[in-house]
Enzyme design. Structure first.
Site, mmCIF file in Angstrom:
data_model
loop_
_atom_site.group_PDB
_atom_site.id
_atom_site.type_symbol
_atom_site.label_atom_id
_atom_site.label_comp_id
_atom_site.label_asym_id
_atom_site.label_seq_id
_atom_site.Cartn_x
_atom_site.Cartn_y
_atom_site.Cartn_z
ATOM 1 N N HIS A 298 67.745 56.070 78.305
ATOM 2 C CA HIS A 298 67.624 56.138 76.839
ATOM 3 C C HIS A 298 66.150 56.190 76.450
ATOM 4 O O HIS A 298 65.369 55.347 76.869
ATOM 5 C CB HIS A 298 68.286 54.918 76.193
ATOM 6 N N TYR B 235 71.599 49.859 66.037
ATOM 7 C CA TYR B 235 71.509 48.498 65.491
ATOM 8 C C TYR B 235 71.677 48.614 63.983
ATOM 9 O O TYR B 235 71.033 49.470 63.365
ATOM 10 C CB TYR B 235 70.139 47.888 65.789
ATOM 11 N N PRO C 92 70.538 37.553 71.859
ATOM 12 C CA PRO C 92 70.752 38.817 72.567
ATOM 13 C C PRO C 92 70.122 40.055 71.911
ATOM 14 O O PRO C 92 70.025 41.100 72.556
ATOM 15 C CB PRO C 92 72.275 38.948 72.605
ATOM 16 N N LYS D 77 66.855 40.998 75.993
ATOM 17 C CA LYS D 77 65.760 40.546 76.865
ATOM 18 C C LYS D 77 66.192 39.551 77.941
ATOM 19 O O LYS D 77 65.424 39.280 78.876
ATOM 20 C CB LYS D 77 64.643 39.905 76.020
ATOM 21 N N TYR E 54 60.259 46.499 73.173
ATOM 22 C CA TYR E 54 61.626 46.858 73.573
ATOM 23 C C TYR E 54 61.651 47.423 74.992
ATOM 24 O O TYR E 54 62.520 47.080 75.789
ATOM 25 C CB TYR E 54 62.199 47.876 72.572
#
Ligand code: APR
Ligand code: PHB
Length: 390
Positions: free
Chosen positions: A72, A201, A293, A297, A385
């Site tokens: 991704h 998200y 969550p 991580k 990220y």
């Protein structure tokens, strides 16, 4: 029985440490309270940083991951009915993440351990650690109705948040920091194709949501729920219609639904215990810290702990001095706190926080608008990220 490093827990931390030490010729025994199948039945997140991928390469357990993992290069944030893409690769000089379930990593690590001669005891009961303030620590346990004792040089406490290792440390030797969030995540796994090629998200008035995946045919989605909710209150139909209600209409219209293979509610917590070394006892992974969550991580932090810990133990057996081990806690914690900050920030940005009042809604809106407008803000998000450097 005697070993060099007794590892408590066969989650990703314990198994990865065992594999890296095995490759370096260091003898280990893993003691796991549960059965192998129970450990493999736990469904957890599945977004891997490049540092985690490289470590799994070094451990020799990444063949299937490199074939089946989904690369991704970005993800979407959906807010006010609009999807905004965060282009991870463009913002981080070509970095990416790989989506591959933690369960599959555990399976690959277990297969590698079984192929080696290293010992693993599943269903090891009443594990007890003693004398870890000396150079001759010991581990006792019960298995098949008999008691056993292991003499070792070190104990690796990889037994998760509820394990016995951190709990065995005298209270005045450890400091803990904790925040419990006033909501949970209800997660559902289904054999349906993901609604989008990348993760979405969602910050919606009805609450946070996340559309994730495990493979091109398997979807993993979450909705923010109340801590008092039970699974019985969330039949599959209610889950899917709630998720659709939180997505933008266009995405909701293309969402394919199906029966749940697994459904569970998880609380959200930020937690850090300091330090991570107590003489011959070394904590790693969830035994020492928990992140909420959001941002996935947890597993990546366990991997970075094991990166530092395996290197320090390998150096100890090569050089005979424990200078590197002396640095383990400081090095690991420096990275842990940055991931704690990021996970807390992403959680606070995307969830409904009614107890913080109307001002939190306004501040969140301003922060999201700033994020969508500012390359600098997006770069901060992206570089955390994809994972900060080791
Ligand atoms: N004796 C032996 N084993 C134990 C004991 C005990 N008293 N207590 C717990 N365990 C085992 C658990 O059954 C579990 O298999 O220790 C293991 C800990 O594994 P995890 O909880 O997966 O923790 P860790 O290996 O550090 O992995 C961290 O897992 O929870 C996720 O988000 C987290 O992705 C992160 C990763
Ligand atoms: C998941 O797929 O379980 C997942 C993905 C991304 C997250 C959290 C969980 O941020």
């Amino acid at each position: 029985m005697r070993t060099q490093v007794a590892i408590i827990g066969s989650g990703p931390s314990g198994l990865l440490l065992g594999q890296l030490l095995h490759l370096a010729g260091i003898d280990t025994i893993i003691l796991e309270r549960r059965s192998r199948d129970y450990v493999l039945g736990r469904i957890r997140a599945g977004v891997l940083e490049e540092g985690t991928l490289n470590l799994l390469d070094r451990a020799g357990v990444s063949d299937r991951l490199r074939k089946e993992g989904l690369i991704h290069t970005g993800f979407d944030i959906c807010f006010s009915g609009e999807r905004h893409r965060i282009d991870l690769s463009k913002l981080t000089n070509g970095k990416k993440v790989v989506v591959y379930g933690q369960t599959e990593i555990t399976r690959d690590l277990m297969a590698a351990r079984e192929a080696s001669s290293a010992a693993t005891v599943y269903e090891a009961l009443d594990v007890e650690i003693t004398d870890f303030d000396t150079k001759r620590p010991r581990v006792g346990y019960r298995h098949d109705g008999q008691t056993h004792e292991i003499d070792c040089d070190f104990i690796a406490g990889c037994d998760g948040f509820h394990g016995i290792c951190r709990a065995s440390v005298p209270e005045d030797a450890i400091v803990t920091y904790e925040k419990v969030y006033p909501f949970g995540w209800l997660g559902l796994l289904s054999e349906t194709p993901p609604v989008s090629e990348e993760l979405i998200y969602v910050n919606d008035e009805r609450g946070f949501a996340l559309c994730s995946m495990r493979s091109p045919t398997r979807t993993r989605c979450y909705v923010q729920c109340s801590l008092s909710d039970t699974i019985e209150q969330w039949p599959d139909d209610r889950f899917w219609s709630e998720l659709k209600g939180r997505l933008d209409p266009e995405t909701a219209a293309t969402l394919l639904t199906g029966p749940a293979i697994e459904k569970s509610i998880a609380p959200l917590r930020s937690f850090v215990a300091e330090p991570m070394r107590f003489g011959s006892l070394l904590l790693a992974g969830d035994a020492a810290h928990i992140v909420p969550p959001t941002g996935a991580k947890g597993l990546n932090l366990a991997a970075s702990d094991i990166h530092y810990l395996s290197a320090a133990l390998i150096d100890f057996y090569a050089s005979g001095n424990d200078a590197e081990l002396g640095e383990y806690s400081r090095r690991a914690l420096a990275r842990i706190w940055k991931a704690e900050r990021f996970s807390w920030w992403m959680t606070t940005l995307l969830h409904q926080l009614p107890e913080d009042g109307d001002i939190s809604t306004k501040l969140q809106q301003a922060e999201l608008e700033y994020l969508f407008e500012s390359r600098a803000a997006q770069t901060m998000l992206a570089e955390n990220y994809v994972g900060l450097p080791y």
